[in-house]
Scaffold this motif. Structure first.
Motif, short mmCIF file in Angstrom:
data_model
loop_
_atom_site.label_atom_id
_atom_site.label_comp_id
_atom_site.label_asym_id
_atom_site.label_seq_id
_atom_site.Cartn_x
_atom_site.Cartn_y
_atom_site.Cartn_z
N MET A 107 -29.42 11.07 4.01
CA MET A 107 -28.57 10.27 3.10
C MET A 107 -27.88 11.07 2.30
N HIS A 108 -26.66 10.48 1.69
CA HIS A 108 -25.79 11.12 0.76
C HIS A 108 -26.37 10.75 -0.80
N LYS A 109 -27.25 11.57 -1.28
CA LYS A 109 -27.73 11.36 -2.58
C LYS A 109 -26.90 11.58 -3.78
N GLY A 110 -25.79 12.01 -3.54
CA GLY A 110 -25.12 12.53 -4.62
C GLY A 110 -24.44 11.56 -5.51
N CYS A 111 -24.26 10.39 -4.84
CA CYS A 111 -23.64 9.11 -5.31
C CYS A 111 -24.75 8.65 -6.48
N PHE A 112 -25.98 8.74 -6.37
CA PHE A 112 -26.78 8.35 -7.31
C PHE A 112 -27.00 9.22 -8.47
N TYR A 113 -26.39 10.28 -8.63
CA TYR A 113 -26.37 11.24 -9.74
C TYR A 113 -24.90 11.26 -10.43
N GLY A 114 -23.88 10.91 -10.14
CA GLY A 114 -22.65 10.82 -10.78
C GLY A 114 -22.45 9.63 -11.48
N ARG A 115 -21.52 8.90 -11.30
CA ARG A 115 -21.09 7.48 -11.92
C ARG A 115 -22.39 6.67 -12.04
N CYS A 116 -23.03 6.58 -10.97
CA CYS A 116 -24.12 5.50 -11.04
C CYS A 116 -25.41 6.20 -11.60
N LEU A 117 -25.41 7.27 -12.27
CA LEU A 117 -26.75 7.74 -12.70
C LEU A 117 -27.42 6.84 -13.57
N GLY A 118 -28.67 6.56 -13.22
CA GLY A 118 -29.44 5.49 -14.14
C GLY A 118 -29.24 4.11 -14.02
N PHE A 119 -28.32 3.69 -13.03
CA PHE A 119 -27.74 2.42 -13.16
C PHE A 119 -29.02 1.26 -13.07
N GLN A 120 -30.03 1.72 -12.79
CA GLN A 120 -31.12 0.73 -12.55
C GLN A 120 -31.89 0.63 -13.81
N ILE A 152 -17.21 15.90 -17.62
CA ILE A 152 -15.70 15.28 -17.49
C ILE A 152 -15.78 14.57 -16.21
N ASP A 153 -16.08 15.18 -14.99
CA ASP A 153 -16.14 14.92 -13.63
C ASP A 153 -17.62 14.58 -13.09
N PRO A 154 -17.88 13.10 -13.06
CA PRO A 154 -19.13 12.72 -12.56
C PRO A 154 -19.45 13.02 -11.04
N GLU A 155 -18.43 12.90 -10.12
CA GLU A 155 -18.47 13.25 -8.77
C GLU A 155 -18.73 14.66 -8.68
N LEU A 156 -18.42 15.40 -9.49
CA LEU A 156 -18.66 17.02 -9.36
C LEU A 156 -20.21 17.35 -9.87
N ARG A 157 -20.61 16.41 -10.94
CA ARG A 157 -21.83 16.62 -11.24
C ARG A 157 -23.01 15.94 -10.29
N GLY A 158 -22.70 14.86 -9.48
CA GLY A 158 -23.60 14.23 -8.43
C GLY A 158 -23.69 15.32 -7.28
N ALA A 159 -22.67 16.03 -6.69
CA ALA A 159 -22.61 16.84 -5.68
C ALA A 159 -23.36 18.01 -6.05
N GLU A 160 -23.25 18.64 -7.17
CA GLU A 160 -24.01 19.71 -7.71
C GLU A 160 -25.51 19.49 -7.73
N PHE A 161 -25.72 18.05 -8.42
CA PHE A 161 -27.27 17.76 -8.37
C PHE A 161 -27.93 17.77 -7.22
N GLU A 162 -27.25 17.12 -6.04
CA GLU A 162 -27.76 17.06 -4.84
C GLU A 162 -27.98 18.56 -4.37
N ARG A 163 -26.86 19.30 -4.39
CA ARG A 163 -27.13 20.79 -4.03
C ARG A 163 -28.32 21.53 -4.59
N ILE A 164 -28.33 21.21 -5.83
CA ILE A 164 -29.57 21.82 -6.34
C ILE A 164 -31.00 21.49 -6.05
#
Length: 538
Positions: free
Chosen positions: A100-113, A158-170
């Motif tokens: 799965m590409h999980k980074g999308c859940f931690y960028g702009r969509c973080l906590g949408f649910q 500032i950059d949610p996509e970068l945050r999501g990618a780094e969150f997934e990497r970590i």
């Protein structure tokens, strides 16, 4: 579908359907906003297009989870959350998670649910996590990591996509020692002191160190018979058991010489508040024994002091919180042995805790909830008196990657994703290394300092060669590029070493523009390595 109540969605299939519905509603809302405002001069095309793309990516990942949920409903017998014969469904579940590409859940969509009120808090935690992860191996001290994280956190806000990618990497790459360090931030002196000043003030807050001495307890079914309670000895041998006593009011026995002899100093006051003589109340009929959370690998009772003080005030009972040993240094069953021993010690020494010995309750969250349940099971096995109640908040009870509806929700959990949970459970089971792999800490400042030293050395040697060429008539007719054509070792640095350093720095800069180049070691060998801090899974 197996929820607690149709109006109270829990961890069943309905919860997953609700998450998908929330994602669809966000897409519809964003589409309506774009349709209504696309011709406005203040309309941000890139921002709105990025938001729509992020939610569409999240919907694609949720589609795969719906497929797994449909398969579970089809293959499982009606009314059961778990399978008698799953036919390889858990393997499919783990395989789907890894792809799965999980980074999308931690960028702009973080906590949408979740409710919009909690999203800023989740975003703040995620930004702090990725900033801490970026500087984790670059700084020696905790203060250095915190300071560097503060200055680098802006780009992730500032950059949610970068945050999501780094969150997934970590979450995918860093080991349990990183999570131990991150979760123990609240244990630092500054934050713990601040929390202590802003929390409820209690009359006694005493850290105890109980010596590992065996003793006898009467059996619950037959008080004339007894069982010997041996001190914990698994993995690290016998050692004192650490506890913390937090009563809001001073009660009988809590200022006795016997209890004071068990007190350990924490560098601050451990006795009565403000140094005043407090009124001693009678012993409480109830005692609350608390096991803290932290994934079995982090935190102590000090992190949980603020709400424990409030509980002591609201309930009017003393609270005994157990600081059990943590994994991976002390894996299972060490923590269970210490919690079991602490409970039995409290039963035997109730007069020291300001408790009459009548009623006792266990409470814990996450890993502490697991210890509440397992300690009770151990008490039943030994035939010792059981607790009168158990409060297990979100306890860790399913400790495998078993396919279930709640496991599907952990794939997008903003606080404890499945990969992090698996690392903590592996450490508790004894499958993780006890010591962190030591790697070379790299920072831009150290690199500049070393490169400047090499540059000044070259300048000094070049100036010396130029002066010698002016004074020596035989060398005056030599080529102007004397320093460049100097024999090997004339500059004080072997050519192979110098070329290797420059080559390794340039290659690292090309392969990973956001990473610091490697720092050469102090010896004459400079390994050529490519460092990359970006995930290749996105």
């Amino acid at each position: 579908h197996f929820d607690f109540d149709p109006h109270i969605p829990a961890n069943g299939y309905r919860s997953l359907v609700k998450v998908v519905r929330c994602c669809l509603l966000h897409i519809i809302q964003k589409g309506r906003y774009i349709t209504a405002n696309r011709r406005s001069i203040f309309f941000r095309v890139a921002h709105n297009a990025g938001g729509m793309e992020a939610y569409c990516n999240a919907l694609c990942q949720l589609r795969a989870l719906l497929y797994l949920a449909q398969r579970m409903l089809h293959d499982n017998s009606y009314g059961n959350l778990f399978f008698q014969d799953e036919s390889g469904l858990s393997e499919s579940f783990v395989r789907e998670y890894s792809s799965m590409h999980k980074g999308c859940f931690y960028g702009r969509c973080l906590g949408f649910q979740f409710t919009p009120a909690i999203r800023p808090c989740l975003q703040t935690i995620a930004i702090g996590l990725v900033a801490f992860g970026e500087n984790y191996r670059r700084q020696q001290s905790g203060i250095g990591v915190a300071a560097s994280s503060f200055f680098t956190s802006g780009k992730y806000a500032i950059d949610p996509e970068l945050r999501g990618a780094e969150f997934e990497r970590i979450t995918q790459n860093l080991d349990v020692h990183f999570w131990k360090t991150f979760w123990n931030i609240t244990e630092t002196e500054v934050l713990s002191s601040l929390a202590s000043m802003t929390s409820t003030q209690v009359k006694v807050n005493r850290a105890l160190s109980v010596p590992p001495v065996p003793f006898d307890l009467p059996l619950a079914a037959n008080h004339r018979a007894s069982v010997t309670i041996a001190p914990p000895s698994a993995h690290i041998g016998t050692a004192p058991i650490q506890m913390r006593l937090i009563p809001y009011d001073l009660r009988e026995g809590q200022d006795s010489e016997a209890l004071l002899s068990l007190s350990r100093s924490e560098g601050g006051a451990i006795s009565l508040s403000l140094g005043l003589k407090a009124k001693r109340l009678p012993s409480s009929p109830c005692l609350l024994i608390h096991f803290h959370g932290g994934g079995f690998v982090a935190q102590t009772s000090k992190s949980h002091e603020p709400y424990l003080k409030s509980w002591s005030q609201d309930l009017g009972v003393p609270i005994l919180s157990v600081d059990y040993s943590l994994a991976p240094e002390a894996p299972f069953p060490r923590a269970l042995e210490e919690c079991f021993y602490a409970y039995c010690w409290a039963l035997r020494n109730h007069h020291l805790l300001g408790w009459t010995g009548e009623k006792v309750c266990l409470a814990g969250d996450s890993a502490g909830g697991n210890l509440c349940v397992t300690t009770s099971m151990r008490l039943a096995a030994f035939g010792v008196r059981m607790p009168d109640g158990i409060v297990a908040a979100y306890p860790a009870t399913l400790l495998t990657a078993y396919a279930s509806p709640s496991r599907l929700l952990t794939l997008m959990d903003p606080l404890l994703p499945l990969s992090v949970l698996s690392k903590c459970l592996s450490a508790y089971a004894g499958n993780e290394p006890q010591t962190e792999t030591q790697v070379e800490k790299v920072s831009t400042l150290s690199l500049v300092r070393r490169d400047t030293a090499l540059l000044l050395r070259d300048f000094r040697q070049g100036a010396s060669n130029w002066i010698h060429s002016l004074l020596d008539p035989n060398r005056a007719s030599a080529s102007p590029s004397t320093a460049a054509e100097a024999p090997p070792g004339a500059t004080g640095i072997p050519p192979a070493v110098s070329d290797t350093v420059r080559k390794s720095i340039s290659e690292a800069s090309i392969s990973s523009p956001h990473a610091d180049p490697p720092v050469p070691s102090e010896t004459s060998e400079f390994p050529t390595r490519k460092l990359s801090v970006k995930s290749q899974t996105c």
